[in-house]
Design a protein around this motif. Sequence first.
Motif, PDB file in Angstrom:
ATOM      1  N   PHE A  16      -7.283  22.371  -2.823  1.00  0.00           N
ATOM      2  CA  PHE A  16      -8.034  21.438  -1.989  1.00  0.00           C
ATOM      3  C   PHE A  16      -9.400  21.126  -2.580  1.00  0.00           C
ATOM      4  N   ASN A  17      -9.891  22.018  -3.462  1.00  0.00           N
ATOM      5  CA  ASN A  17     -11.263  21.899  -3.957  1.00  0.00           C
ATOM      6  C   ASN A  17     -11.399  21.696  -5.462  1.00  0.00           C
ATOM      7  N   PHE A  18     -10.366  22.053  -6.233  1.00  0.00           N
ATOM      8  CA  PHE A  18     -10.501  21.991  -7.689  1.00  0.00           C
ATOM      9  C   PHE A  18      -9.325  21.239  -8.315  1.00  0.00           C
ATOM     10  N   SER A  19      -9.630  20.398  -9.282  1.00  0.00           N
ATOM     11  CA  SER A  19      -8.587  19.702 -10.032  1.00  0.00           C
ATOM     12  C   SER A  19      -9.057  19.493 -11.457  1.00  0.00           C
ATOM     13  N   GLY A  20      -8.111  19.205 -12.333  1.00  0.00           N
ATOM     14  CA  GLY A  20      -8.421  18.964 -13.728  1.00  0.00           C
ATOM     15  C   GLY A  20      -8.746  17.502 -13.972  1.00  0.00           C
ATOM     16  N   PRO A  21      -8.980  17.126 -15.230  1.00  0.00           N
ATOM     17  CA  PRO A  21      -9.295  15.736 -15.557  1.00  0.00           C
ATOM     18  C   PRO A  21      -8.145  14.776 -15.269  1.00  0.00           C
ATOM     19  N   ASP A  22      -6.923  15.323 -15.121  1.00  0.00           N
ATOM     20  CA  ASP A  22      -5.764  14.492 -14.788  1.00  0.00           C
ATOM     21  C   ASP A  22      -5.602  14.322 -13.276  1.00  0.00           C
ATOM     22  N   GLY A  23      -6.537  14.917 -12.503  1.00  0.00           N
ATOM     23  CA  GLY A  23      -6.475  14.805 -11.047  1.00  0.00           C
ATOM     24  C   GLY A  23      -5.529  15.781 -10.381  1.00  0.00           C
ATOM     25  N   LYS A  24      -4.831  16.600 -11.155  1.00  0.00           N
ATOM     26  CA  LYS A  24      -3.874  17.561 -10.598  1.00  0.00           C
ATOM     27  C   LYS A  24      -4.558  18.901 -10.349  1.00  0.00           C
ATOM     28  N   PRO A  25      -4.071  19.670  -9.356  1.00  0.00           N
ATOM     29  CA  PRO A  25      -4.638  21.006  -9.123  1.00  0.00           C
ATOM     30  C   PRO A  25      -4.573  21.862 -10.374  1.00  0.00           C
TER      31      PRO A  25
END
Length: 358
Positions: free
Chosen positions: A50-59
């Motif tokens: 819910f709070n963190f994702s990578g540069p690809d927008g995925k968790p």
Amino acid sequence: MNKYGKLQKQVIVVSIFSGMDLFLYGMMIAGMKGGYAVEFNKYAAAMHAFNFSGPDGKPLLRWVFVDAASMKKKLTKKKDEKKEKKRKQELRNHYILNEDGSAKRPEAIQDVDGRKVRQICHELYGDDIYIVLIGGPSCKDFTKLHVHNDGKRNQLVWEYLRFFDELQPDVAVMEEVTDLLREKYRDIYTEFLTKAKECGYRVAYQKMNSLHYDGVQDRWRLITMMVKESLDKHPVFPEPKPESAKRAGEVFDLDHFYSGHFEAKVKNADHYMCTVTSSSPEWFSKRVDGKPVYRSPSPQELLCAQGLKEGMEYKIPEGTPLDQQKLAIGNAVPINMAYHIGRVIMEMIFDLPVENEY
């Protein structure tokens, strides 16, 4: 460019035993970016996603599919009372059931190969990166609060070491309770340090108190840092600043509070906040119309004890059970302490500037 005129590398964090990952939160304030995460509790994993994702927008963390046949065994009740209790707890904490009898669960550390994680980080951010590993293996068997455990959870220390050796990060930080230095566990910790050095790292440890790094919470932890020999740098820890500590009354609207264990004392607003756990502090009190009114601290207040300040945000998914919120918060590394650790890694080991203040 850094101060030596070289192109500035990105610093990517791999987080294991992540929990809700206030550890990563602090590192990101210091300028690092999330690359991968591993957390087995489904509620903490949901908070993480819910709070963190990578540069690809995925968790940053992954989930594992479990087929219906495998789940059928786990759904079968046990006759033994202890085994049945463990089965129910495992289902509640780790598995999300589907209508067809299959399920999904978050990856456990045993599922993950550090070499593949390194490859994923390079795919996300390119080859010119530093990788920092963070995490704190479950401390249940090392703490005085849990005297009836069977010791199996201390095996997670060796899972940390196995993953660390596979990943070969530039820097690794392990957070643990200071009880790991007790004579009872000293041989385990000494062996860990020896094996980490054999992996090609310079190793050091230090006891740190969240209070001494812009904190309000009296929380001592053992921080172990490992720096790859090829960097020709030594582990470094932030200088403690006891004068930066805040009293409970500076952060919370209270007259008194009670921890419920450790010292088990009623303290007032001029004291430092006790160590936050899944059940501590038990209550806050405030006088209203001349009489004390008692209440349980809210998850938001507990997050503030763990370093969440005004202007910062950490979202907890709606419907997350209160006991799981408190468990995740109690297991977290304070944001303020994580930031200061991250800052010295950036500046003193990687020679990179840190733009943000905590």
